[in-house]
Design a protein around this motif. Structure first.
Motif, short mmCIF file in Angstrom:
data_model
loop_
_atom_site.label_atom_id
_atom_site.label_comp_id
_atom_site.label_asym_id
_atom_site.label_seq_id
_atom_site.Cartn_x
_atom_site.Cartn_y
_atom_site.Cartn_z
N TYR A 128 3.37 -3.52 -13.09
CA TYR A 128 1.98 -3.78 -12.71
C TYR A 128 1.66 -5.26 -12.84
N GLU A 129 2.13 -5.88 -13.93
CA GLU A 129 1.86 -7.30 -14.14
C GLU A 129 2.51 -8.13 -13.04
N LEU A 130 3.72 -7.75 -12.62
CA LEU A 130 4.38 -8.48 -11.54
C LEU A 130 3.61 -8.36 -10.22
N VAL A 131 3.12 -7.14 -9.94
CA VAL A 131 2.37 -6.93 -8.70
C VAL A 131 1.06 -7.72 -8.74
N ARG A 132 0.38 -7.68 -9.89
CA ARG A 132 -0.87 -8.44 -10.02
C ARG A 132 -0.62 -9.93 -9.88
N ARG A 133 0.45 -10.40 -10.53
CA ARG A 133 0.78 -11.82 -10.44
C ARG A 133 1.14 -12.20 -9.01
N ALA A 134 1.85 -11.30 -8.32
CA ALA A 134 2.23 -11.58 -6.94
C ALA A 134 0.99 -11.68 -6.04
N ALA A 135 0.02 -10.78 -6.26
CA ALA A 135 -1.21 -10.82 -5.46
C ALA A 135 -1.96 -12.13 -5.70
N ASP A 136 -2.06 -12.54 -6.97
CA ASP A 136 -2.73 -13.80 -7.28
C ASP A 136 -1.97 -14.98 -6.66
N THR A 137 -0.64 -14.91 -6.72
CA THR A 137 0.16 -16.00 -6.18
C THR A 137 0.04 -16.08 -4.67
N GLN A 138 -0.03 -14.93 -4.00
CA GLN A 138 -0.21 -14.95 -2.55
C GLN A 138 -1.48 -15.68 -2.17
N VAL A 139 -2.54 -15.44 -2.94
CA VAL A 139 -3.81 -16.13 -2.68
C VAL A 139 -3.64 -17.64 -2.89
N ARG A 140 -2.96 -18.02 -3.98
CA ARG A 140 -2.78 -19.45 -4.26
C ARG A 140 -1.94 -20.12 -3.18
N ILE A 141 -0.87 -19.44 -2.74
CA ILE A 141 -0.01 -20.04 -1.71
C ILE A 141 -0.79 -20.19 -0.40
N THR A 142 -1.61 -19.19 -0.08
CA THR A 142 -2.39 -19.26 1.15
C THR A 142 -3.39 -20.40 1.10
N ARG A 143 -4.07 -20.54 -0.03
CA ARG A 143 -5.02 -21.65 -0.18
C ARG A 143 -4.30 -22.99 -0.12
N ALA A 144 -3.14 -23.05 -0.74
CA ALA A 144 -2.36 -24.29 -0.72
C ALA A 144 -1.97 -24.65 0.70
N ALA A 145 -1.61 -23.65 1.51
CA ALA A 145 -1.22 -23.90 2.89
C ALA A 145 -2.37 -24.52 3.68
N LEU A 146 -3.60 -24.08 3.40
CA LEU A 146 -4.75 -24.62 4.10
C LEU A 146 -4.99 -26.08 3.74
N ARG A 147 -4.66 -26.44 2.50
CA ARG A 147 -4.92 -27.81 2.05
C ARG A 147 -3.75 -28.76 2.30
N GLY A 148 -2.53 -28.27 2.09
CA GLY A 148 -1.40 -29.20 2.09
C GLY A 148 -0.24 -28.85 2.98
N GLY A 149 -0.36 -27.83 3.82
CA GLY A 149 0.70 -27.51 4.76
C GLY A 149 1.98 -27.03 4.12
N VAL A 150 3.11 -27.33 4.76
CA VAL A 150 4.41 -26.83 4.32
C VAL A 150 4.76 -27.31 2.92
N ALA A 151 4.47 -28.57 2.61
CA ALA A 151 4.80 -29.12 1.29
C ALA A 151 4.10 -28.33 0.18
N ALA A 152 2.85 -27.96 0.40
CA ALA A 152 2.10 -27.21 -0.61
C ALA A 152 2.64 -25.79 -0.74
N ILE A 153 3.05 -25.20 0.38
CA ILE A 153 3.62 -23.85 0.34
C ILE A 153 4.90 -23.85 -0.50
N VAL A 154 5.76 -24.83 -0.25
CA VAL A 154 7.03 -24.94 -0.98
C VAL A 154 6.76 -25.13 -2.48
#
Length: 363
Positions: A128-154
């Motif tokens: 459950y903790e892994l799934v919750r962390r993955a959901a939070d991380t997906q949001v962070r990666i998506t937001r990062a993509a909007l701000r910084g493109g490929v470099a932020a995603i990586v």
């Protein structure tokens, strides 16, 4: 996911005690396997906490029994006392110390089912903790993509997976990596690409490498590589897939922006042709398509394959960093060109037309 032996020993309701094999107490437990077989190796895969009361185990057989378990790669042995044996046989204790297999005493008052439930519940919490962390991380990666493109995603993917991540752009050869040392993964990506591999994962002790192709417009435009010093969890593989999707969208952004700009320019061009918009006002929308001294040429093509011709023109003008402002009619295509464009330039733009399309074309 796994349960630590130290965590299991701390559970007050179980009353477990570490009696031997202390050098192996750091091994992770993947699941619990109760068995009274004297040789359960055919039914073991490694990483188990084997629970037994020693039914049928003679005191002098304890050493061989423990060595068989160690050979099978079990994580620990839980020996239940008070039923078949009042205490753990000395041969079992000595063998556990010799091979470094953690030996836990399970008191008579603790059912094996209680140990199994504790481990299963802890594994479920971790999942459950892994799934919750993955959901939070997906949001962070998506937001990062909007701000910084490929470099932020990586960068966000590397932080989330505690791994080295690199993206290799196949067209430019540019490498985006985090941390910086991960740029060396580009050599391994290139090696795999020469072998014709697509998506591939390789593992060896202390290293797992997964390489995922990033496709754009039907072609492989790059590869995303993730290298960790351990096997990757399933949830982490989901995060990698999410990152690949975001990189694909990021690469598609210029195409979508061009399409929107072309659509806006085409409307302005149509209003100019229809004499609804005067040339001064039209220039504000069409300036990036006109030639020197704001001069233009209008190309009118007659063809039953107007959509195909339009795609060829769009590709040709796009390669020249120019927009395509055009309008389609009844088997006709009207295109805005620069004033200095010649018939030779038009021929070059239409060079990729199929022979059958070219035969039906009139200018």
């Amino acid at each position: 996911m796994s349960v630590g032996i130290a965590w299991l020993l701390r559970q007050p309701g179980l009353g477990l005690t570490l009696r031997g094999g202390r050098t192996g107490k750091e091994r992770p437990i993947g699941f619990v396997q109760p068995t009274e077989l004297l040789d359960p190796r055919p039914w073991l895969s490694g990483g188990e906490l084997v629970l037994t009361t020693g039914l049928g185990l003679q005191p002098e057989e304890g050493g061989d029994y423990v060595r068989r378990l160690a050979e099978a790669g079990v994580a620990a042995l839980g020996f239940g006392t008070g039923l078949s044996h009042e205490r753990i046989p000395q041969s079992v204790l000595e063998a556990a110390d010799a091979v470094g297999l953690a030996l836990l005493e399970v008191p008579y008052t603790t059912p094996f089912a209680a140990v199994s439930r504790a481990v299963t519940a802890r594994l479920a919490e971790q999942q459950y903790e892994l799934v919750r962390r993955a959901a939070d991380t997906q949001v962070r990666i998506t937001r990062a993509a909007l701000r910084g493109g490929v470099a932020a995603i990586v960068r966000e993917l590397a932080v989330a997976t505690s791994a080295a991540v690199a993206y290799l752009d196949e067209r430019s050869g540019e490498v985006v990596a985090h941390p910086e040392a991960a740029a060396e993964l580009a050599e391994q990506i290139s090696e795999l690409r020469r072998d014709g591999a697509g998506s591939v994962t390789t593992s060896r002790p202390g290293r797992t490498l997964t390489v995922q192709p990033v496709t754009h417009a039907g072609l492989v435009s790059g590869h995303l590589a993730v290298q960790a010093d351990r096997p990757l969890e399933n949830v982490e593989l989901v995060l990698i897939g999410h990152a690949v999707s975001l990189v694909t969208l990021e690469l598609d952004k210029p195409r979508r922006l061009r399409a929107e700009r072309n659509a806006l320019g085409a409307k302005a061009f149509g209003l100019l042709v229809d004499d609804v918009l005067d040339s001064g006002d039209a220039l504000e929308y069409l300036a990036d398509a006109v030639g020197a001294r704001n001069r233009i040429r209008i190309l009118r093509l007659h063809t039953p394959a107007a959509a195909d011709v339009r795609r060829v023109l769009d590709t040709g003008l796009g390669a020249r960093q120019r927009p395509l402002y055009a309008r389609s009619g009844d088997e006709a295509l009207t295109v805005l060109l620069r004033g200095e464009d010649t018939l030779s330039d038009v021929a070059a733009l239409l060079a990729d037309l199929a022979p059958s399309q070219a035969r039906t074309l009139r200018a």
